[in-house]
Design a protein around this motif. Sequence first.
Motif, PDB file in Angstrom:
ATOM      1  N   ASN A 159       0.813  -1.224   0.000  1.00 35.97           N
ATOM      2  CA  ASN A 159       0.000   0.000   0.000  1.00 35.97           C
ATOM      3  C   ASN A 159       0.840   1.265   0.000  1.00 35.97           C
ATOM      4  O   ASN A 159       0.285   2.363   0.086  1.00 35.97           O
ATOM      5  CB  ASN A 159      -0.925   0.008   1.221  1.00 35.97           C
ATOM      6  N   TYR A 160       2.158   1.134  -0.079  1.00 33.62           N
ATOM      7  CA  TYR A 160       3.046   2.291   0.038  1.00 33.62           C
ATOM      8  C   TYR A 160       2.690   3.386  -0.966  1.00 33.62           C
ATOM      9  O   TYR A 160       2.558   4.553  -0.600  1.00 33.62           O
ATOM     10  CB  TYR A 160       4.508   1.876  -0.130  1.00 33.62           C
ATOM     11  N   SER A 161       2.541   3.036  -2.231  1.00 32.14           N
ATOM     12  CA  SER A 161       2.261   4.049  -3.261  1.00 32.14           C
ATOM     13  C   SER A 161       0.947   4.765  -3.000  1.00 32.14           C
ATOM     14  O   SER A 161       0.850   5.987  -3.147  1.00 32.14           O
ATOM     15  CB  SER A 161       2.246   3.412  -4.647  1.00 32.14           C
ATOM     16  N   THR A 162      -0.059   4.013  -2.596  1.00 33.06           N
ATOM     17  CA  THR A 162      -1.360   4.607  -2.293  1.00 33.06           C
ATOM     18  C   THR A 162      -1.265   5.513  -1.066  1.00 33.06           C
ATOM     19  O   THR A 162      -1.790   6.634  -1.071  1.00 33.06           O
ATOM     20  CB  THR A 162      -2.411   3.510  -2.046  1.00 33.06           C
ATOM     21  N   ASP A 163      -0.581   5.019  -0.030  1.00 35.91           N
ATOM     22  CA  ASP A 163      -0.414   5.822   1.188  1.00 35.91           C
ATOM     23  C   ASP A 163       0.327   7.120   0.888  1.00 35.91           C
ATOM     24  O   ASP A 163      -0.074   8.196   1.336  1.00 35.91           O
ATOM     25  CB  ASP A 163       0.337   5.026   2.255  1.00 35.91           C
ATOM     26  N   LEU A 164       1.407   7.021   0.123  1.00 38.62           N
ATOM     27  CA  LEU A 164       2.186   8.216  -0.218  1.00 38.62           C
ATOM     28  C   LEU A 164       1.353   9.191  -1.034  1.00 38.62           C
ATOM     29  O   LEU A 164       1.375  10.400  -0.785  1.00 38.62           O
ATOM     30  CB  LEU A 164       3.464   7.831  -0.956  1.00 38.62           C
ATOM     31  N   ALA A 165       0.597   8.690  -1.986  1.00 35.25           N
ATOM     32  CA  ALA A 165      -0.249   9.572  -2.810  1.00 35.25           C
ATOM     33  C   ALA A 165      -1.283  10.294  -1.950  1.00 35.25           C
ATOM     34  O   ALA A 165      -1.537  11.495  -2.136  1.00 35.25           O
ATOM     35  CB  ALA A 165      -0.933   8.766  -3.908  1.00 35.25           C
TER      36      ALA A 165
END
Length: 124
Positions: free
Chosen positions: A37-43
């Motif tokens: 979920n890193y990319s989603t969390d960062l976005a």
Amino acid sequence: MFRPLKLGFLPVVFALAACANSGANYQPVIDGPVGPNYSTDLAQCRQLAASQPTLDGSTAASVGTGAAAAGVGSVIFNDNSDNLGRAAGVGAVAGLTADLVQKNADREAIIKNCMRGRGYNVVG
């Protein structure tokens, strides 16, 4: 005698405005593994940071303070008011710059705190 304002400050103002939201693009340094979920969390954290206003009451206060301080300083140190307008203009740009730099730092802090809140070990 009326002297028209030179537009030499406009490129500086436009450059500052172009960089105004760069803090919302901050890439945090994560220590340890990142999950799927890193990319989603960062976005989502970047979106939260970008939602903060670029220009607000503190911007106006910084511009006004910079203009007033530079104008007063010019009168005091030059013992006349010949360059008052120019000094105030430079002070206003300096105040705007300082405010935008602070807002970018605030946006970076929002991203760091948001990612920490989602369980990432943010180290920078």
